[in-house]
Motif scaffolding. Structure first.
Motif, PDB file in Angstrom:
ATOM      1  N   LEU A  28     -11.430  -4.549   6.973  1.00 13.21           N
ATOM      2  CA  LEU A  28     -12.541  -4.471   6.036  1.00 13.21           C
ATOM      3  C   LEU A  28     -13.659  -5.427   6.433  1.00 13.21           C
ATOM      4  CD1 LEU A  28     -10.708  -4.468   2.574  1.00 13.21           C
ATOM      5  CD2 LEU A  28     -11.944  -2.546   3.615  1.00 13.21           C
ATOM      6  N   ALA A  42     -12.343  -1.008  -3.113  1.00 15.51           N
ATOM      7  CA  ALA A  42     -11.834  -0.542  -1.823  1.00 15.51           C
ATOM      8  C   ALA A  42     -10.340  -0.231  -1.908  1.00 15.51           C
ATOM      9  CB  ALA A  42     -12.109  -1.595  -0.744  1.00 15.51           C
ATOM     10  N   ILE A  43      -9.597  -1.063  -2.620  1.00 12.10           N
ATOM     11  CA  ILE A  43      -8.151  -0.819  -2.795  1.00 12.10           C
ATOM     12  C   ILE A  43      -7.938   0.513  -3.496  1.00 12.10           C
ATOM     13  CG2 ILE A  43      -6.078  -1.587  -4.034  1.00 12.10           C
ATOM     14  CD1 ILE A  43      -7.097  -4.502  -3.515  1.00 12.10           C
ATOM     15  N   GLY A  84       0.790  -1.215   0.000  1.00 11.13           N
ATOM     16  CA  GLY A  84       0.000   0.000   0.000  1.00 11.13           C
ATOM     17  C   GLY A  84       0.827   1.271   0.000  1.00 11.13           C
ATOM     18  N   LEU A 108      -9.994   3.073  -3.742  1.00 13.03           N
ATOM     19  CA  LEU A 108     -10.436   4.188  -2.898  1.00 13.03           C
ATOM     20  C   LEU A 108      -9.413   4.503  -1.814  1.00 13.03           C
ATOM     21  CD1 LEU A 108     -14.244   3.437  -2.512  1.00 13.03           C
ATOM     22  CD2 LEU A 108     -13.201   5.371  -3.714  1.00 13.03           C
ATOM     23  N   GLN A 109      -8.818   3.476  -1.252  1.00  9.60           N
ATOM     24  CA  GLN A 109      -7.856   3.672  -0.166  1.00  9.60           C
ATOM     25  C   GLN A 109      -6.485   4.130  -0.651  1.00  9.60           C
ATOM     26  OE1 GLN A 109      -8.341   3.553   3.095  1.00  9.60           O
ATOM     27  NE2 GLN A 109      -6.211   3.846   3.683  1.00  9.60           N
ATOM     28  N   TYR A 110      -6.011   3.574  -1.760  1.00  9.84           N
ATOM     29  CA  TYR A 110      -4.612   3.752  -2.129  1.00  9.84           C
ATOM     30  C   TYR A 110      -4.355   4.564  -3.395  1.00  9.84           C
ATOM     31  CZ  TYR A 110      -3.823   0.375   1.509  1.00  9.84           C
ATOM     32  OH  TYR A 110      -3.783  -0.258   2.710  1.00  9.84           O
ATOM     33  N   TRP A 122      -5.091  -2.721   7.152  1.00  7.53           N
ATOM     34  CA  TRP A 122      -6.259  -2.145   6.490  1.00  7.53           C
ATOM     35  C   TRP A 122      -7.177  -3.260   5.992  1.00  7.53           C
ATOM     36  CZ3 TRP A 122      -7.395  -2.877   1.276  1.00  7.53           C
ATOM     37  CH2 TRP A 122      -8.492  -2.169   0.806  1.00  7.53           C
ATOM     38  N   TYR A 123      -6.609  -4.251   5.335  1.00  7.63           N
ATOM     39  CA  TYR A 123      -7.389  -5.354   4.756  1.00  7.63           C
ATOM     40  C   TYR A 123      -8.168  -6.106   5.838  1.00  7.63           C
ATOM     41  CZ  TYR A 123      -8.398  -9.893   2.698  1.00  7.63           C
ATOM     42  OH  TYR A 123      -9.027 -11.042   2.293  1.00  7.63           O
ATOM     43  N   GLN A 162      -5.494   7.678  -4.223  1.00  6.83           N
ATOM     44  CA  GLN A 162      -5.635   9.127  -4.179  1.00  6.83           C
ATOM     45  C   GLN A 162      -4.351   9.855  -4.553  1.00  6.83           C
ATOM     46  OE1 GLN A 162      -6.488   7.157  -1.570  1.00  6.83           O
ATOM     47  NE2 GLN A 162      -5.580   7.871   0.324  1.00  6.83           N
ATOM     48  N   ALA A 208      -1.026  -2.291   4.761  1.00  4.58           N
ATOM     49  CA  ALA A 208      -2.071  -2.779   3.864  1.00  4.58           C
ATOM     50  C   ALA A 208      -2.754  -4.011   4.458  1.00  4.58           C
ATOM     51  CB  ALA A 208      -1.499  -3.100   2.489  1.00  4.58           C
TER      52      ALA A 208
END
Length: 164
Positions: free
Chosen positions: A134, A148-149, A86, A151-153, A130-131, A155, A127
């Motif tokens: 979920l 989700a990946i 991540g 959206l999270q990573y 985070w996972y 940006q 990561a």
């Protein structure tokens, strides 16, 4: 005459890249020896090339896997799969692409659980934390997980296109 001498082949078990390079080198060696289709011969060759962590891992495999290049190669690619930490949006893009390609190659892209299971063993560090946080429904469904990946990573990923 062989292009690589067997003594030059070595596998330490560092990561996926080393694994892929080793498999390629073994296949070239087997082809040079006229043994590309000799599953047991290649497995015996590979056994002599294991060192360090890879040797410890290889020693823990069952005899059937140790004796078959086809089974051993599959086990190696499973063990030394891509790791996702991540660290960047680009890594997220590469990871999702890697999982999608493996699912496509296996004829499982339409199965939402198969790629999700493949991806589940690849998360490391933050990561992984985070996972595991979920919702299980997201973890078990590839379409939801890849969203989700991204959206999270993603940006910080500046390629001019939206990942979703």
């Amino acid at each position: 005459m062989a292009t690589n001498e067997p003594a030059d082949l070595e596998f330490q078990g560092k990561d996926l890249k080393e694994c892929e390079q080793f498999i390629k080198a073994v296949n070239k060696q087997a082809q040079a020896e006229g043994k590309l289709r000799d599953d047991a011969w290649i497995a015996d060759l590979v056994a002599t090339c294991m060192t360090g962590d890879a040797l410890i891992w290889w020693s823990s495999l069952d005899e059937e896997t140790q004796a078959s290049w086809k089974l051993l190669r599959k086990a190696m690619l499973s063990r030394y799969r891509l790791r996702f930490t991540g660290k960047s949006g680009a890594e997220a893009e590469d990871f999702v692409d890697w999982v999608r390609q493996r699912a496509l190659d296996s004829g499982k892209l339409d199965d939402p659980t198969w790629p999700a299971k493949l991806a589940s063993g690849c998360f490391m560090g933050s990561a992984l934390r985070w996972y595991t946080a979920l919702d299980p429904g997201i973890r078990g469904d590839w379409d939801s997980l890849q969203q989700a990946i991204f959206l999270q990573y993603s940006q910080d990923y500046k390629e001019g296109s939206s990942p979703l």
